[in-house]
Design an enzyme around this catalytic site. Sequence first.
Site, PDB file in Angstrom:
ATOM      1  N   GLN A 228      -7.875 -64.171 -80.969  1.00  0.00           N
ATOM      2  CA  GLN A 228      -8.953 -63.528 -81.137  1.00  0.00           C
ATOM      3  C   GLN A 228      -9.463 -62.290 -82.059  1.00  0.00           C
ATOM      4  OE1 GLN A 228     -10.769 -63.336 -76.795  1.00  0.00           O
ATOM      5  NE2 GLN A 228     -12.103 -65.251 -77.268  1.00  0.00           N
TER       6      GLN A 228
ATOM      7  N   CYS B 282     -21.975 -62.760 -71.754  1.00  0.00           N
ATOM      8  CA  CYS B 282     -20.436 -63.094 -71.443  1.00  0.00           C
ATOM      9  C   CYS B 282     -20.172 -63.427 -69.966  1.00  0.00           C
ATOM     10  CB  CYS B 282     -19.385 -62.384 -71.633  1.00  0.00           C
ATOM     11  SG  CYS B 282     -18.111 -62.128 -70.843  1.00  0.00           S
ATOM     12  N   THR B 283     -20.085 -64.625 -69.798  1.00  0.00           N
ATOM     13  CA  THR B 283     -20.074 -65.750 -68.730  1.00  0.00           C
ATOM     14  C   THR B 283     -19.079 -64.334 -67.241  1.00  0.00           C
ATOM     15  OG1 THR B 283     -17.974 -66.727 -69.107  1.00  0.00           O
ATOM     16  CG2 THR B 283     -19.818 -67.946 -69.677  1.00  0.00           C
ATOM     17  N   GLU B 284     -18.425 -63.604 -67.878  1.00  0.00           N
ATOM     18  CA  GLU B 284     -17.910 -62.508 -66.766  1.00  0.00           C
ATOM     19  C   GLU B 284     -18.620 -61.298 -66.120  1.00  0.00           C
ATOM     20  OE1 GLU B 284     -14.612 -64.765 -68.079  1.00  0.00           O
ATOM     21  OE2 GLU B 284     -15.680 -63.905 -69.585  1.00  0.00           O
TER      22      GLU B 284
ATOM     23  N   THR C 246     -17.482 -70.539 -71.531  1.00  0.00           N
ATOM     24  CA  THR C 246     -17.794 -68.978 -72.012  1.00  0.00           C
ATOM     25  C   THR C 246     -18.494 -69.131 -73.659  1.00  0.00           C
ATOM     26  OG1 THR C 246     -15.807 -68.107 -73.915  1.00  0.00           O
ATOM     27  CG2 THR C 246     -15.566 -69.653 -73.356  1.00  0.00           C
ATOM     28  N   ASN C 247     -19.151 -68.323 -73.067  1.00  0.00           N
ATOM     29  CA  ASN C 247     -20.286 -67.529 -75.097  1.00  0.00           C
ATOM     30  C   ASN C 247     -19.509 -67.270 -76.017  1.00  0.00           C
ATOM     31  OD1 ASN C 247     -23.231 -66.924 -73.499  1.00  0.00           O
ATOM     32  ND2 ASN C 247     -21.508 -65.986 -72.403  1.00  0.00           N
ATOM     33  N   THR C 248     -18.408 -66.789 -76.149  1.00  0.00           N
ATOM     34  CA  THR C 248     -17.393 -66.203 -77.598  1.00  0.00           C
ATOM     35  C   THR C 248     -16.724 -67.929 -77.794  1.00  0.00           C
ATOM     36  OG1 THR C 248     -16.694 -64.192 -76.459  1.00  0.00           O
ATOM     37  CG2 THR C 248     -15.595 -64.844 -78.418  1.00  0.00           C
TER      38      THR C 248
ATOM     39  N   MET D 188     -11.226 -68.847 -69.564  1.00  0.00           N
ATOM     40  CA  MET D 188     -11.671 -67.942 -70.210  1.00  0.00           C
ATOM     41  C   MET D 188     -12.616 -67.220 -69.881  1.00  0.00           C
ATOM     42  SD  MET D 188     -11.918 -70.287 -73.579  1.00  0.00           S
ATOM     43  CE  MET D 188     -12.683 -71.803 -73.586  1.00  0.00           C
TER      44      MET D 188
END
Length: 229
Positions: free
Chosen positions: A52, A196-198, A83-85, A10
């Site tokens: 989501q 956000c991990t991206e 993932t943060n979310t 994700m």
Amino acid sequence: MKTIGLIGGMSWESSAEYYRILNEVVKRELGGLHSARCILYSVDFDEIERYQFAGQWDKAGEVMAGAARSLEAAGADCLAICTNTMHKLVPQVEDASSLPLLHIAQMTADQLKLAGISKVGLLGTTFTMEQDFYKTTIASNGIEVIVPDADDRRLVNDVIYQELCLGEIKDSSRRAYVEIIDKLASQGAQGVILGCTEIGLLVKQADTQVPLFDTTLIHAEGIAQYALS
């Protein structure tokens, strides 16, 4: 060394970064041919993304809980959501497993405190920036959290889902992010969380003088240290 259970995919681009960092830390700490003991449960992000934006967090939670149970059955000693979310669903994941869950926001807050940060900007998906599940963890550590205005939040979110999660890195988006980071600094932010991990794939510390806290790096390094402890 403990076996790490990763709930990833994700997106897979940031999960690959987790795998790289975990192994680099273990190699650095133990030397030789050592690498991280880990099990990755990689979900289909298309399914998660649809849940989501439809507000079907209960269904997303079922997917995450199933991943946690699978990792525990496979022999993991701890869990980490890459993932943060999706830390919005920590309660469902913890209910599904007896394993300790290594929380990305708490590890980030620990680093903010070490750096003496009392007011921080937050970039991430609109879910992370606008809802309380993430900001509350940071704020409970005595740190004020501010986010961009509505237009900038929309831009940050669009770049994440329409570019970064598809592996697209654009200079124009990097420049836009740096402008938003500068705005947050002008509002008193002493640093900015890349929540956000991206985002760390797009913006690096070399791009701005504002201190950046890359949650992918913070989380993965913290997970590796936990596994080695």
